[in-house]
Design an enzyme around this catalytic site. Sequence first.
Site, PDB file in Angstrom:
ATOM      1  N   ASP A 110       0.870  -1.293  -0.077  1.00  0.00           N
ATOM      2  CA  ASP A 110      -0.080  -0.058   0.044  1.00  0.00           C
ATOM      3  C   ASP A 110       0.778   1.243   0.214  1.00  0.00           C
ATOM      4  OD1 ASP A 110      -1.757  -1.912   0.300  1.00  0.00           O
ATOM      5  OD2 ASP A 110      -2.477  -1.451   2.577  1.00  0.00           O
ATOM      6  N   ASP A 202      -2.971   5.435  -2.822  1.00  0.00           N
ATOM      7  CA  ASP A 202      -2.267   4.068  -2.155  1.00  0.00           C
ATOM      8  C   ASP A 202      -1.636   3.347  -3.311  1.00  0.00           C
ATOM      9  OD1 ASP A 202      -3.246   5.121   0.377  1.00  0.00           O
ATOM     10  OD2 ASP A 202      -4.338   3.318   0.616  1.00  0.00           O
ATOM     11  N   HIS A 252      -7.596  -0.739  -3.302  1.00  0.00           N
ATOM     12  CA  HIS A 252      -6.437  -1.646  -3.854  1.00  0.00           C
ATOM     13  C   HIS A 252      -7.225  -2.630  -4.793  1.00  0.00           C
ATOM     14  CE1 HIS A 252      -5.089  -0.312   0.321  1.00  0.00           C
ATOM     15  NE2 HIS A 252      -5.167   0.630  -0.399  1.00  0.00           N
ATOM     16  N   ASP A 254      -5.735  -5.308  -6.085  1.00  0.00           N
ATOM     17  CA  ASP A 254      -5.244  -6.695  -6.091  1.00  0.00           C
ATOM     18  C   ASP A 254      -6.335  -7.831  -5.470  1.00  0.00           C
ATOM     19  OD1 ASP A 254      -4.700  -5.532  -3.710  1.00  0.00           O
ATOM     20  OD2 ASP A 254      -2.560  -6.080  -3.385  1.00  0.00           O
ATOM     21  N   ARG A 277     -16.984  -7.920  -9.610  1.00  0.00           N
ATOM     22  CA  ARG A 277     -16.387  -6.689  -9.801  1.00  0.00           C
ATOM     23  C   ARG A 277     -15.985  -6.523 -11.379  1.00  0.00           C
ATOM     24  NH1 ARG A 277     -12.385  -6.486  -4.644  1.00  0.00           N
ATOM     25  NH2 ARG A 277     -14.272  -6.508  -3.133  1.00  0.00           N
ATOM     26  N   SER A 312     -10.968  -5.558   7.659  1.00  0.00           N
ATOM     27  CA  SER A 312     -11.638  -4.697   6.798  1.00  0.00           C
ATOM     28  C   SER A 312     -11.913  -5.153   5.424  1.00  0.00           C
ATOM     29  CB  SER A 312     -11.160  -3.412   7.128  1.00  0.00           C
ATOM     30  OG  SER A 312     -11.319  -2.858   8.471  1.00  0.00           O
ATOM     31  N   CYS A 366      -0.866  -8.319  -0.698  1.00  0.00           N
ATOM     32  CA  CYS A 366      -0.809  -7.021   0.011  1.00  0.00           C
ATOM     33  C   CYS A 366       0.332  -7.033   1.024  1.00  0.00           C
ATOM     34  CB  CYS A 366      -2.189  -6.845   0.910  1.00  0.00           C
ATOM     35  SG  CYS A 366      -3.602  -6.867   0.197  1.00  0.00           S
TER      36      CYS A 366
HETATM   37  N1  NVA Z   1     -10.443  -3.414  -0.403  1.00  0.00           N
HETATM   38  C1  NVA Z   1     -10.250  -4.668  -1.347  1.00  0.00           C
HETATM   39  C2  NVA Z   1      -8.734  -5.030  -1.496  1.00  0.00           C
HETATM   40  C3  NVA Z   1      -8.093  -5.508  -0.235  1.00  0.00           C
HETATM   41  C4  NVA Z   1      -6.710  -5.937  -0.281  1.00  0.00           C
HETATM   42  C5  NVA Z   1     -11.336  -5.843  -0.915  1.00  0.00           C
HETATM   43  O1  NVA Z   1     -11.362  -5.942   0.325  1.00  0.00           O
HETATM   44  O2  NVA Z   1     -11.450  -6.615  -1.567  1.00  0.00           O
END
Ligand code: NVA
Length: 384
Positions: A110, A202, A252, A254, A277, A312, A366
């Site tokens: 990040d 990020d 993010h 990934d 997505r 999270s 990550c």
């Molecule tokens: N925020 C994204 C990527 C976390 C690495 C998720 O929760 O799918």
Amino acid sequence: MSFRVNAWTEWGKLKTIVVGKADNAAFQPEEPGYKGKINNPLIAQEINWPVGKKKQSVIDAANEQLDNLSHTLTSLGIKVLRPTPIDFSQNIKTPGWEVSNMFCCVCPRDVMITIGNYVIEATMSKRGRFFEYLSYRDIIYCLWHDSHMKWKTAPKPSMNINMYWEGYWSKFEGFDSKSNEEKHQILHNYQYVLNESEIAFDAADITKMGQDIFIQHSMTTNLKGIEWLRRELDQHVKIHVLNFPYDKEPSHIDCTLVPLRPPKNNIKGVILTNPERPLLEKDKIFFEKNNWQLIDSPLPNKINSQMPSFCSSSKWLSMNLLSIDENTLIVEENETELHSLLRSLEFELIKVPYRKVFEFGGSIHCSTCDIEREDTNESFFQTN
Ligand code: NVA
């Protein structure tokens, strides 16, 4: 140890990498850019999102899995660098704001990114992560011994209240009872919690594919942040902006778009995509006409779909894997459906336990940041 800073792709043969550490980790503090959600409803009834240091037993369990990943990488002949944890339970304050504590140094992905011989420190987008870069400075000074390495730090934003759109958090109230048309309108206006008043990103919103890099416009990266990267890097790479219109809280890239291997000798390249997505049609066409095959990841395994109470991230951490080279991937041990898919695509898999790391910001991709791969800025996109 000597290092060469060079990484253009997600899949070149890995030589040197950073692996995070959980020491001194705290709960990511709530602030304008972040609201904590406790995944377990029974716990959520009893307590608010916690503040301060995490329990030592939780930190130790994560460190055990991070150390195991480091040993696995070392046993493959890959050099591993580890950050220097600071005391993340400290309160931090600038002239414009104050938060009760910081977060951790589990997720270098990040905070920094290597693009060719550049190491770029991201601005970051959340107050609790404002000083996280300090944990990686020992590593960056080590890399500085490579006289070809270039070090850029992006302009630090104020993170003052006027950078955030606080209305974001109420945007989804009653979402499930809205018509599809209303849902689409809310999801597709691409207005996230960061506004465009300052440059913010990020580094984990970026994925590298040689001469082309793809950046997700998200909760953690605004368009000004992407424009800063474009102006800094346009001599070396072509920057593409991606939106994933059905991701309610994009942050993010990934767990959403994961390139695995490039097209070669008329065999298509492989990108793992997230079935919840989807790409915009125009982006899908762009990848496909450049000989990339988009393959949806299977649903995450049941064990991992129940996210740890204070995690999270989404269940799509299942996709957060690390390439050792074009044929070899490090994957989370429980994701059996994904393992079968990847084996059918002729990848060799190395499985590691990683669930204890999830609540520290992510999974395998990550919590790492590649510094050296055997690769070049080859172009894998000939057609616009
Ligand atoms: N925020 C994204 C990527 C976390 C690495 C998720 O929760 O799918």
